[in-house]
Design a protein around this motif. Structure first.
Motif, PDB file in Angstrom:
ATOM      1  N   UNK A  16      31.632  39.215  26.391  1.00 19.62           N
ATOM      2  CA  UNK A  16      32.886  39.300  26.430  1.00 19.62           C
ATOM      3  C   UNK A  16      33.105  40.531  26.052  1.00 19.62           C
ATOM      4  N   UNK A  17      32.807  41.162  25.312  1.00 19.89           N
ATOM      5  CA  UNK A  17      33.149  42.530  24.281  1.00 19.89           C
ATOM      6  C   UNK A  17      32.994  43.502  25.897  1.00 19.89           C
ATOM      7  N   UNK A  18      31.807  43.377  27.003  1.00 21.26           N
ATOM      8  CA  UNK A  18      31.469  44.317  28.180  1.00 21.26           C
ATOM      9  C   UNK A  18      32.653  44.200  28.958  1.00 21.26           C
ATOM     10  N   UNK A  19      33.592  42.425  29.000  1.00 16.06           N
ATOM     11  CA  UNK A  19      33.993  42.192  29.857  1.00 16.06           C
ATOM     12  C   UNK A  19      35.421  43.456  29.859  1.00 16.06           C
ATOM     13  N   UNK A  20      35.750  43.660  28.051  1.00 14.66           N
ATOM     14  CA  UNK A  20      37.082  44.291  27.756  1.00 14.66           C
ATOM     15  C   UNK A  20      37.170  45.344  27.804  1.00 14.66           C
ATOM     16  N   UNK A  21      35.941  46.123  28.874  1.00 12.64           N
ATOM     17  CA  UNK A  21      35.580  47.405  28.833  1.00 12.64           C
ATOM     18  C   UNK A  21      36.368  48.149  30.309  1.00 12.64           C
ATOM     19  N   UNK A  22      36.353  49.180  30.302  1.00  9.12           N
ATOM     20  CA  UNK A  22      37.071  49.878  32.108  1.00  9.12           C
ATOM     21  C   UNK A  22      35.552  49.173  32.490  1.00  9.12           C
ATOM     22  N   UNK A  23      35.779  48.928  33.767  1.00 16.71           N
ATOM     23  CA  UNK A  23      35.300  49.629  35.135  1.00 16.71           C
ATOM     24  C   UNK A  23      34.226  51.007  34.732  1.00 16.71           C
ATOM     25  N   UNK A  24      33.202  50.603  35.071  1.00 17.37           N
ATOM     26  CA  UNK A  24      32.776  51.929  34.687  1.00 17.37           C
ATOM     27  C   UNK A  24      32.410  53.169  35.909  1.00 17.37           C
ATOM     28  N   UNK A  25      33.211  52.357  37.013  1.00 18.92           N
ATOM     29  CA  UNK A  25      33.601  53.291  37.811  1.00 18.92           C
ATOM     30  C   UNK A  25      34.484  54.097  38.031  1.00 18.92           C
ATOM     31  N   UNK A  26      35.520  52.902  38.692  1.00 17.22           N
ATOM     32  CA  UNK A  26      37.008  53.192  38.987  1.00 17.22           C
ATOM     33  C   UNK A  26      38.226  52.724  37.427  1.00 17.22           C
ATOM     34  N   UNK A  27      37.553  52.196  36.564  1.00 11.82           N
ATOM     35  CA  UNK A  27      38.973  52.134  35.083  1.00 11.82           C
ATOM     36  C   UNK A  27      39.406  51.599  35.276  1.00 11.82           C
ATOM     37  N   UNK A  28      39.560  50.350  35.982  1.00 11.23           N
ATOM     38  CA  UNK A  28      39.793  48.824  36.346  1.00 11.23           C
ATOM     39  C   UNK A  28      39.232  48.124  35.599  1.00 11.23           C
ATOM     40  N   UNK A  29      40.050  46.410  35.631  1.00 12.24           N
ATOM     41  CA  UNK A  29      40.073  45.629  34.607  1.00 12.24           C
ATOM     42  C   UNK A  29      38.170  45.247  35.209  1.00 12.24           C
ATOM     43  N   UNK A  30      37.326  45.179  34.002  1.00 14.24           N
ATOM     44  CA  UNK A  30      36.206  44.239  34.403  1.00 14.24           C
ATOM     45  C   UNK A  30      36.306  42.856  33.962  1.00 14.24           C
ATOM     46  N   UNK A  31      34.159  42.790  34.880  1.00 16.13           N
ATOM     47  CA  UNK A  31      33.734  41.769  34.444  1.00 16.13           C
ATOM     48  C   UNK A  31      32.355  42.242  33.708  1.00 16.13           C
TER      49      UNK A  31
END
Length: 133
Positions: A16-31
Motif C-alpha cells: 500500500x505504501x509503494x502504491x501511494x508513491x508516484x510512478x518511478x518513470x512518469x510521476x503519475x499515480x501508481x500501483x
C-alpha cells in the motif's frame, strides 16, 4: 545437498505504501509492481517475487514492464527508462523500515524521502547515460 526453500516476503502495508508513491518513470499515480528479475531464484510456478521487490509504476508502465520480465530484458527496459531497479527497491525498503517500521510511524517523512530518492535516482541515471553517449 538440499537448498532450503526461500519464502518470498509478503507485506500488504508495504505494498500500500509503494502504491501511494508516484510512478518511478512518469510521476503519475501508481500501483505496486513486482519486479521479477530481482529475485530470479525464489519463484516457483505461479508464485510472485517478494513484496520487497516492488516499485511504484503507473498502470500503463506496469503493463509494459510485465512484458519485459526476463532477467536481461527487464534490466534493459528499466535502464532505458533511466531507472536503476535494484538501487531503487533497496532504497525504498530502507526508507520504509526507517520511518514506518518503528513504534510511531512517520508516513509524511517516509513519503518525502521516498519521492526524493525516486527523483534523484532518475536524475543520477540521466546524467550517467549522458556521459556514455
Amino acid at each position: 545437498m538440499m537448498i532450503p526453500k526461500q519464502t518470498p516476503l509478503r507485506d500488504k502495508k508495504y505494498l500500500r505504501w509503494i502504491a501511494g508513491l508516484p510512478c518511478c518513470i512518469c510521476g503519475g499515480a501508481s500501483q505496486a509492481a513486482h519486479v521479477k528479475f530481482l529475485q530470479p531464484n525464489v519463484r516457483g510456478i505461479g508464485q510472485k517475487v517478494g513484496d520487497d521487490c516492488t516499485l511504484p509504476l503507473c498502470p500503463p508502465h506496469h503493463l509494459i514492464q510485465e512484458e519485459h520480465q526476463g532477467n536481461v530484458t527487464g534490466r534493459v527496459w528499466f535502464r532505458d527508462q533511466n531507472v536503476n531497479a535494484e538501487y531503487l527497491t533497496l532504497a525504498l525498503r530502507e526508507i520504509y523500515k526507517a520511518f514506518m517500521g518503528r513504534d510511531k510511524p512517520d508516513a509524511g517523512l517516509a513519503q518525502y524521502h521516498a519521492e526524493d530518492v525516486i527523483r534523484h535516482a532518475k536524475r543520477f541515471l540521466e546524467n550517467d547515460n549522458a556521459d556514455c553517449n
